[in-house]
Design an enzyme around this catalytic site. Structure first.
Site, PDB file in Angstrom:
ATOM      1  N   CYS A 182      38.626  37.689  48.080  1.00  0.00           N
ATOM      2  CA  CYS A 182      37.916  38.340  49.174  1.00  0.00           C
ATOM      3  C   CYS A 182      38.934  39.010  50.086  1.00  0.00           C
ATOM      4  CB  CYS A 182      37.147  37.314  49.976  1.00  0.00           C
ATOM      5  SG  CYS A 182      36.012  36.353  48.975  1.00  0.00           S
ATOM      6  N   GLY A 228      36.232  42.863  47.689  1.00  0.00           N
ATOM      7  CA  GLY A 228      34.951  42.174  47.616  1.00  0.00           C
ATOM      8  C   GLY A 228      33.825  43.133  47.900  1.00  0.00           C
ATOM      9  N   ASN A 266      39.712  33.526  51.832  1.00  0.00           N
ATOM     10  CA  ASN A 266      40.024  34.173  50.562  1.00  0.00           C
ATOM     11  C   ASN A 266      40.709  33.147  49.676  1.00  0.00           C
ATOM     12  OD1 ASN A 266      42.559  36.553  49.472  1.00  0.00           O
ATOM     13  ND2 ASN A 266      40.749  35.859  48.408  1.00  0.00           N
ATOM     14  N   GLY A 267      40.145  32.908  48.511  1.00  0.00           N
ATOM     15  CA  GLY A 267      40.719  31.938  47.586  1.00  0.00           C
ATOM     16  C   GLY A 267      39.635  31.049  47.032  1.00  0.00           C
ATOM     17  N   TYR A 269      46.323  43.965  39.616  1.00  0.00           N
ATOM     18  CA  TYR A 269      45.021  44.605  39.791  1.00  0.00           C
ATOM     19  C   TYR A 269      44.420  44.480  41.186  1.00  0.00           C
ATOM     20  CZ  TYR A 269      39.881  44.914  39.609  1.00  0.00           C
ATOM     21  OH  TYR A 269      38.564  45.186  39.879  1.00  0.00           O
ATOM     22  N   THR A 306      43.173  51.679  38.845  1.00  0.00           N
ATOM     23  CA  THR A 306      44.339  50.832  39.111  1.00  0.00           C
ATOM     24  C   THR A 306      45.537  51.124  38.211  1.00  0.00           C
ATOM     25  OG1 THR A 306      42.901  49.168  40.031  1.00  0.00           O
ATOM     26  CG2 THR A 306      45.065  48.405  39.375  1.00  0.00           C
ATOM     27  N   ASP A 311      45.777  50.812  30.625  1.00  0.00           N
ATOM     28  CA  ASP A 311      45.048  50.126  31.686  1.00  0.00           C
ATOM     29  C   ASP A 311      45.952  49.047  32.264  1.00  0.00           C
ATOM     30  OD1 ASP A 311      43.043  49.646  33.457  1.00  0.00           O
ATOM     31  OD2 ASP A 311      41.522  49.142  31.972  1.00  0.00           O
ATOM     32  N   ASP A 312      45.596  48.590  33.480  1.00  0.00           N
ATOM     33  CA  ASP A 312      46.438  47.550  34.096  1.00  0.00           C
ATOM     34  C   ASP A 312      46.254  46.207  33.395  1.00  0.00           C
ATOM     35  OD1 ASP A 312      43.893  48.189  35.944  1.00  0.00           O
ATOM     36  OD2 ASP A 312      44.166  46.030  35.817  1.00  0.00           O
TER      37      ASP A 312
HETATM   38  O1  LIG Z   1      38.638  44.006  30.592  1.00  0.00           O
HETATM   39  P1  LIG Z   1      37.730  44.135  31.767  1.00  0.00           P
HETATM   40  O2  LIG Z   1      36.890  42.901  31.932  1.00  0.00           O
HETATM   41  O3  LIG Z   1      36.936  45.385  31.741  1.00  0.00           O
HETATM   42  O4  LIG Z   1      38.627  44.125  33.079  1.00  0.00           O
HETATM   43  C1  LIG Z   1      39.732  44.950  33.278  1.00  0.00           C
HETATM   44  C2  LIG Z   1      39.357  46.274  33.883  1.00  0.00           C
HETATM   45  O5  LIG Z   1      38.652  46.082  35.137  1.00  0.00           O
HETATM   46  C3  LIG Z   1      39.398  46.638  36.193  1.00  0.00           C
HETATM   47  O6  LIG Z   1      38.913  47.910  36.569  1.00  0.00           O
HETATM   48  P2  LIG Z   1      37.847  48.177  37.728  1.00  0.00           P
HETATM   49  O7  LIG Z   1      36.853  49.128  37.260  1.00  0.00           O
HETATM   50  O8  LIG Z   1      37.325  46.879  38.260  1.00  0.00           O
HETATM   51  O9  LIG Z   1      38.674  48.767  38.962  1.00  0.00           O
HETATM   52  P3  LIG Z   1      39.712  49.964  39.161  1.00  0.00           P
HETATM   53  O10 LIG Z   1      38.904  51.197  39.437  1.00  0.00           O
HETATM   54  O11 LIG Z   1      40.504  49.520  40.339  1.00  0.00           O
HETATM   55  O12 LIG Z   1      40.567  50.118  37.964  1.00  0.00           O
HETATM   56  C4  LIG Z   1      40.804  46.764  35.673  1.00  0.00           C
HETATM   57  O13 LIG Z   1      41.516  47.790  36.326  1.00  0.00           O
HETATM   58  C5  LIG Z   1      40.578  47.093  34.231  1.00  0.00           C
HETATM   59  O14 LIG Z   1      40.279  48.462  34.073  1.00  0.00           O
HETATM   60  N1  LIG Z   2      37.194  35.588  46.019  1.00  0.00           N
HETATM   61  C1  LIG Z   2      37.278  34.763  47.037  1.00  0.00           C
HETATM   62  O1  LIG Z   2      38.266  34.699  47.738  1.00  0.00           O
HETATM   63  C2  LIG Z   2      36.072  33.860  47.232  1.00  0.00           C
HETATM   64  C3  LIG Z   2      36.067  32.963  48.449  1.00  0.00           C
HETATM   65  C4  LIG Z   2      35.091  31.808  48.271  1.00  0.00           C
HETATM   66  N2  LIG Z   2      35.564  30.917  47.248  1.00  0.00           N
HETATM   67  C5  LIG Z   2      33.700  32.338  47.955  1.00  0.00           C
HETATM   68  O2  LIG Z   2      33.242  32.239  46.834  1.00  0.00           O
HETATM   69  O3  LIG Z   2      33.064  32.866  48.825  1.00  0.00           O
HETATM   70 MG   LIG Z   3      40.317  49.544  35.979  1.00  0.00          MG
END
Ligand SMILES: O=P(O)(O)OC[C@H]1O[C@H](OP(=O)(O)OP(=O)(O)O)[C@H](O)[C@@H]1O
Ligand SMILES: NC(=O)CC[C@H](N)C(=O)O
Ligand SMILES: [Mg+2]
Length: 512
Positions: A2, A28, A101-102, A258, A304, A366-367
């Site tokens: 978050c 988030g 967050n966490g 990411y 990303t 991809d990242d």
């Molecule tokens: O294998 P997956 O489960 O698909 O997860 C990985 C992908 O999800 C994320 O992208 P996302 O669309 O969330 O965000 P971005 O626009 O920041 O890349 C990440 O950058 C990868 O592209």
């Molecule tokens: N991603 C998070 O940091 C989540 C915070 C908290 N565990 C929730 O579920 O709201």
């Molecule tokens: Mg992506």
């Protein structure tokens, strides 16, 4: 992961907190909330939705006061219900609000202790509500009268560190006293401090990422240290203390891969620079082990992976092209709730430009590959656009283990790489070749920017959990409670919850 912010200012902070949440929206997308504090009164508004949908003018007007905290949520515990949107509030002692967050790894046990020993009721299944009640209990025991000071607050945080396990970067406010922020003893999730000198005096901010400080006009002072707590009273006096017995910085390496925005600096590491380094090391691996691919063009998968893909192309002296156009109105797919929605959103979000693919050997970068939702569809799109060969490179190693510290990937089942060889993963995503970053190279890419970080939480890559309390039984329990196939559970006693709008992820998926 978050996003959290806390401010003690000299002027009303409602707009500042709103603007800060917009900057942290990538952490988030499920719910957002702001609490402001005006003397002894808290003003709160929170709900499910994106920041700009949750807050209307009438809400903003009611958020009065020169101090406050704010939160954007990506659920990793409990449900997606509006009742679990943050910040959370308890009225005793003093009145406390908290944003987290966490993810706590011993929240089930703590919840039980809260009820049996500390006589506290937790109304939701959120671990953050448990954390708030642990903090409230500790403050109640250190404060001997209605007068609270920073020493008492720091003692209370030391008590929180003794009881809570897992990842927690926290902002909290005690009504009429001030802003408290702290980080778990491993510093798994990020938290930075910023400052702004105004004519009326110094204003302080704490936020998940430094980018929020940049945009809001604050100067980055430093990171909150692992285990450290800082307290800023309502007059703007700053106090800090190390509250953990054995703090050891072990930040989550996936923040650099990411989660965080590239224009943030976390634990003295530029996220952008790290992603460039990741591109270079991946290029070296390709040059060494995959010399026969005859790549025509390198194409990032927005957003990303862009810095890594660009630098990879530079290092290999290859052409870099934007072959996929991202719909700017669709958010991040990985942090959307439920697989059906994530799957649908990839196609809505990305569309290929035919001429960049037709007849070419393309290297898609991809990242990371987590569930494979993105990579499977992207490879197919590249083929449909007429690519000759489709190679795929991931700037992170294979994700084989669940994350228990604030990223919603709780089961081994849903992770594409669990139980599969690289060759099998390559076949699953339908690529002609698949190249993964090595974990050592990823660690080195971050350490190049800050060699002082000796340890990272790399649990999703290597299965070593830095808090030392995660075993097979724990993972099995999380899997049966939170598996994707189950949908996120509706709390059993939903009719008694302070939320009239409960919808399970499953119901939501069926509706869209
Ligand atoms: O294998 P997956 O489960 O698909 O997860 C990985 C992908 O999800 C994320 O992208 P996302 O669309 O969330 O965000 P971005 O626009 O920041 O890349 C990440 O950058 C990868 O592209
Ligand atoms: N991603 C998070 O940091 C989540 C915070 C908290 N565990 C929730 O579920 O709201
Ligand atoms: Mg992506």
């Amino acid at each position: 992961m978050c996003g959290i912010i806390g401010v003690v200012g000299k002027n009303p902070v409602n707009q500042l907190l709103y603007d800060g949440l917009l900057v942290l929206q990538h952490r988030g997308q499920d719910a957002a909330g702001i609490v402001t504090c005006d003397g002894n009164t808290f003003y709160m508004h929170k709900n499910n939705g994106l920041v700009q949908d949750v807050f209307q003018t009438r809400h903003m007007r009611s958020l009065q006061g020169n101090a406050g905290i704010a939160h954007v949520r990506y659920p990793t515990a409990g449900s997606s219900s509006a009742a679990e949107a943050q910040p959370f509030y308890v009225n005793s002692p003093f009145g406390i609000v908290l944003g987290h967050n966490g993810n706590l790894t011993n929240s089930t046990q703590l919840k039980e202790e809260m009820f049996r020993q500390d006589l506290r009721h937790i109304n939701t299944s959120s671990d953050s509500e448990v954390l708030l009640n642990v903090l409230a209990h500790e403050i109640e025991h250190t404060a001997h009268s209605a007068v609270l000071n920073s020493d008492m607050i720091f003692e209370a945080v030391a008590g929180v560190h003794k009881r809570c396990l897992g990842a927690y970067a926290v902002v909290a406010m005690v009504a009429n006293f001030g802003l408290l922020a702290f980080r778990d003893p491993n510093g798994i999730r990020p938290l930075v401090i910023g400052k702004s000198e105004t004519e009326k005096g110094v204003e302080y901010i704490v936020a998940s990422e430094s980018v929020a400080l940049d945009v809001l006009g604050f100067k980055l002072v430093r990171d909150v240290e692992p285990g450290e707590a800082i307290f800023i009273d309502m007059d703007g006096n700053f106090f800090s203390r190390q509250c953990a017995e054995k703090p050891k910085l072990s930040p989550c390496i996936f923040e650099y891969v990411y989660l965080a925005r590239p224009d943030s600096v976390i634990d003295k590491v530029s996220v952008y620079q790290t992603r460039l380094h990741m591109g270079v090391s991946l290029a070296k691996k390709i040059a060494k082990e995959w010399g026969d691919l005859h790549i025509d063009v390198v194409i990032p998968i927005p957003d990303t992976s862009r810095p890594s893909a660009l630098q990879l192309a530079n290092a290999l002296n290859l052409t870099y092209r934007e072959g996929f156009i991202k719909n700017r109105y669709i958010g991040r797919t990985f942090i959307m709730p439920g697989q059906a929605l994530r799957k649908k959103s990839v196609r809505q979000k990305l569309n290929p430009i035919g001429m960049e693919f037709k007849g070419k050997n393309v290297l898609l970068v991809d990242d990371s590959i987590v569930r494979g939702t993105t990579s499977k569809q992207i490879v197919q799109m590249a083929r449909d656009a007429g690519a000759n060969k489709v190679y795929f490179a991931s700037a992170a190693p294979p994700v084989r283990f669940p994350n228990v510290y604030g990223i919603d990937m709780p089961t081994r089942d849903e992770l594409l790489a669990t139980g599969r060889t690289d060759q099998q993963i390559c076949e699953e995503i339908g690529a002609d070749a698949l190249i993964y970053q090595d974990l050592d190279a990823l660690i080195e890419a971050v350490q190049l920017s800050n060699p002082d970080i000796k340890m990272f939480d790399c649990s999703c890559f290597d299965g070593n959990y830095v808090t030392g309390d995660i075993d097979e039984t724990y993972l099995n329990n999380v899997e049966s409670a939170r598996g994707d196939k189950l949908g996120h559970k509706k709390p059993a006693n939903s009719s008694t919850q302070l939320d009239l709008n409960l919808v399970t992820i499953k119901e939501y998926e069926e509706a869209v």
